[in-house]
Design an enzyme around this catalytic site. Structure first.
Site, PDB file in Angstrom:
ATOM      1  N   GLY A  47     119.116  34.094 105.973  1.00 40.24           N
ATOM      2  CA  GLY A  47     118.963  34.711 106.538  1.00 40.24           C
ATOM      3  C   GLY A  47     119.678  34.708 108.242  1.00 40.24           C
ATOM      4  N   LYS A  48     120.368  35.594 108.550  1.00 40.94           N
ATOM      5  CA  LYS A  48     121.188  35.544 110.342  1.00 40.94           C
ATOM      6  C   LYS A  48     119.605  35.660 110.646  1.00 40.94           C
ATOM      7  CE  LYS A  48     125.401  36.879 109.882  1.00 40.94           C
ATOM      8  NZ  LYS A  48     125.910  35.384 110.791  1.00 40.94           N
ATOM      9  N   ASN A  51     117.287  32.201 110.617  1.00 42.01           N
ATOM     10  CA  ASN A  51     117.640  31.656 110.680  1.00 42.01           C
ATOM     11  C   ASN A  51     117.925  31.526 112.352  1.00 42.01           C
ATOM     12  OD1 ASN A  51     118.685  30.814 108.484  1.00 42.01           O
ATOM     13  ND2 ASN A  51     120.788  31.453 109.106  1.00 42.01           N
ATOM     14  N   GLU A 145     122.352  43.126 109.270  1.00 38.47           N
ATOM     15  CA  GLU A 145     122.217  42.585 107.555  1.00 38.47           C
ATOM     16  C   GLU A 145     121.521  43.671 107.449  1.00 38.47           C
ATOM     17  OE1 GLU A 145     124.092  37.998 106.529  1.00 38.47           O
ATOM     18  OE2 GLU A 145     121.583  38.373 106.959  1.00 38.47           O
ATOM     19  N   ASN A 189     131.973  36.519 116.171  1.00 39.42           N
ATOM     20  CA  ASN A 189     132.896  35.739 116.169  1.00 39.42           C
ATOM     21  C   ASN A 189     134.546  35.992 116.605  1.00 39.42           C
ATOM     22  OD1 ASN A 189     133.925  36.183 113.990  1.00 39.42           O
ATOM     23  ND2 ASN A 189     132.375  35.306 112.482  1.00 39.42           N
ATOM     24  N   THR A 213     132.548  34.199 120.177  1.00 36.67           N
ATOM     25  CA  THR A 213     131.975  32.147 119.957  1.00 36.67           C
ATOM     26  C   THR A 213     133.677  32.223 119.255  1.00 36.67           C
ATOM     27  OG1 THR A 213     131.075  33.469 117.341  1.00 36.67           O
ATOM     28  CG2 THR A 213     130.074  31.876 119.825  1.00 36.67           C
ATOM     29  N   ASP A 246     124.729  31.297 113.819  1.00 37.90           N
ATOM     30  CA  ASP A 246     122.796  31.760 114.383  1.00 37.90           C
ATOM     31  C   ASP A 246     121.819  30.885 115.022  1.00 37.90           C
ATOM     32  OD1 ASP A 246     123.532  33.271 112.287  1.00 37.90           O
ATOM     33  OD2 ASP A 246     122.890  32.547 110.695  1.00 37.90           O
TER      34      ASP A 246
END
Length: 299
Positions: A47-48, A51, A145, A189, A213, A246
């Site tokens: 899970g984001k 993490n 999320e 990203n 990123t 993450d």
């Protein structure tokens, strides 16, 4: 940007998802109607939100996590993981009506992955819990999320006490204009940045800075004032990129909670992502503040 030193604790508060990752290794992703064989990797914490909280804690920050799991065996496993890591788990809620979230993770050749997430209990994280978890934090870090209302409540609470607010705008389709306005820093990203109209468009929505990123090409920081900074990626033997983004976010939050300058924070974040990519799964014991410092110094 708000000064993280205003919160004397240096606390990083992460409000987000907690899942169980069901991981398999496959040579390629199946075509429509096709079956492929894979190798079982395991059922791992993920899970984001979780993490990122584990990464922040591993990088030396005092960390609090707020999320929601089900009243099931998966939820009990995630709760143990959080408590054993030393993270403050007082903000972890339990749903009596929805199961713990799960993610089906296919680990592909050349360290790629394909992920399907079933939110479960994450989808009803109470906004009141999210706001309470931001109290006293130097840095508040959220992702999407969880319900947009919970993300907005956490960022609003962080803003009210002078915390630096960071939004990892993923999944991008759940990002709202009001959530963007409440973030000091947005991390995306390349595909997420494009979906939101590019860095300049994101900045026009209210944040002070955007970090994009770029995978093997590093990361780009752009400030509303027109400032730009690019840091390279660290060269490692990547095994699985699950959780690398993450780790970047968690390490970034940890560095900012200590008042590191933006270049140092970006380098540490990039190093953390690289370290996580060298092992299977979204977390690894290889990620420590010492390992991050060593990689930054090496390059």
């Amino acid at each position: 940007m708000r000064d993280p030193g205003k919160a004397a604790s240096g606390l990083v508060s992460v409000i987000g998802s907690a899942n169980v990752d069901q991981m398999v290794r496959v040579d390629r992703y199946p075509e429509h109607g096709e079956t492929v064989l894979g190798d079982w990797v395991g059922r791992l914490p993920g899970g984001k939100g979780l993490n990122q909280a584990l990464a922040a804690q591993s990088c030396g920050a005092q960390t609090r996590f707020c999320g929601q799991v089900g009243s099931d065996a998966d939820g009990a496993m995630l709760r143990r993981t959080i408590e054993e890591s030393g993270i403050d788990a007082t903000g972890l809620c339990t749903s009596e009506h929805q199961p713990t979230g799960i993610a089906q993770v296919a680990v592909l050749p050349e360290s790629g992955n394909s992920i399907i997430v079933v939110g479960g209990a994450n989808s009803s994280l109470p906004s009141t819990a999210a706001a309470a978890a931001a109290e006293g934090a130097a840095v508040v870090l959220v992702q999407m999320e969880i319900p947009a209302a919970a993300a907005e409540a956490a960022l609003t609470a962080g803003r009210s006490t002078g915390a630096v607010t960071i939004l990892n705008a993923a999944p991008v389709e759940r990002v709202t204009a009001s959530v963007l306005r409440l973030a000091d820093v947005v991390v995306v990203n390349e595909s997420e940045a494009a979906a939101l109209g590019g860095a300049e468009h994101i900045l026009a929505s209210g944040p002070e800075a955007v970090i994009v990123t770029l995978g093997s090409r590093g990361a780009q920081w752009t400030h509303r004032s027109g400032g730009h900074l690019r840091v390279p990626a660290f060269q490692v033997d990547a095994v699985d990129t699950t959780g690398a983004g993450d780790a970047f976010c968690g390490a970034l939050a940890a560095a900012m909670s200590r008042g590191d300058d933006i270049e140092t924070a970006l380098l540490k974040a990039s190093a953390a992502g690289a370290i996580v990519a060298t092992a299977l799964g979204a977390q690894t014991g290889l990620l420590t503040s010492g390992a991050v410092d060593c990689l930054v110094s090496r390059d």
